[in-house]
Design an enzyme around this catalytic site. Structure first.
Site: not given
Ligand code: RTP
Ligand code: MG
Length: 142
Positions: A11, A51, A59, A93, A104, A114, A117, A128
């Site tokens: 990222k 996304y 968010f 995350t 991370r 973070n 991805h 993806e």
């Molecule tokens: P990623 O998709 O980036 O690999 O991360 P992830 O599966 O661990 O998290 P996901 O639930 O898919 O969320 C995608 C990205 O959105 C941001 N996020 N912000 N502020 C918040 O509560 C929040 N929750 C998620 C994070 O940057 C996350 O990687």
């Molecule tokens: Mg994710």
């Protein structure tokens, strides 16, 4: 367990910190091979499409804003159990909850910025990977 492919993104925060190589090294040491890679500065449209599953989340706007704030490296990782293996290497995350030694924990500051991805299922990995790469841009190790 069969060989899998997963989509990984380094990222904008990690690119800006100049730790692309250190993160790639984590993947390689973790048994994953980089079989496709490119650096891109995502447009708003590209980030929103990528996304789309998070469209209704509070968010979403911040996430799209962050992902378009600077260049990213998009890549395909290949290896045994690659989807779970990559998420293990990434850590939780929220970097504050990420296990010591994960990407991370070591390179990310906040839940928004973070560092990486990784696809979270075989279905998301297929979608993806196809979102960013043509099949002939992927070079399996064989
Ligand atoms: P990623 O998709 O980036 O690999 O991360 P992830 O599966 O661990 O998290 P996901 O639930 O898919 O969320 C995608 C990205 O959105 C941001 N996020 N912000 N502020 C918040 O509560 C929040 N929750 C998620 C994070 O940057 C996350 O990687
Ligand atoms: Mg994710």
């Amino acid at each position: 367990m069969a060989t899998e492919r997963t989509l990984s993104i380094i990222k904008p925060d990690a690119v800006a910190k100049n730790v692309i190589g250190e993160i790639e090294s984590r993947f390689e040491k973790g048994g994953l091979a980089i079989v496709a890679a490119k650096m891109l500065h995502l447009s708003r449209e590209q980030a929103e499409g990528f996304y789309a599953e998070h469209k209704e989340r509070p968010f979403f706007n911040d996430l799209v804003g962050f992902m378009t704030s600077g260049p990213v490296v998009v890549q395909v990782l290949e290896g045994e159990n690659a989807i779970a293996a990559n998420r293990e290497l990434m850590g939780a995350t929220n970097p504050k909850e990420a296990a010591p030694g994960t990407i991370r924990a070591d390179f990310a500051e906040t839940i928004d910025a973070n560092a990486v991805h990784g696809s979270d299922s075989p279905e998301s990995a297929a979608r993806e990977i196809a979102y960013f790469f043509e099949e002939n841009e992927i070079c399996p190790r064989g």
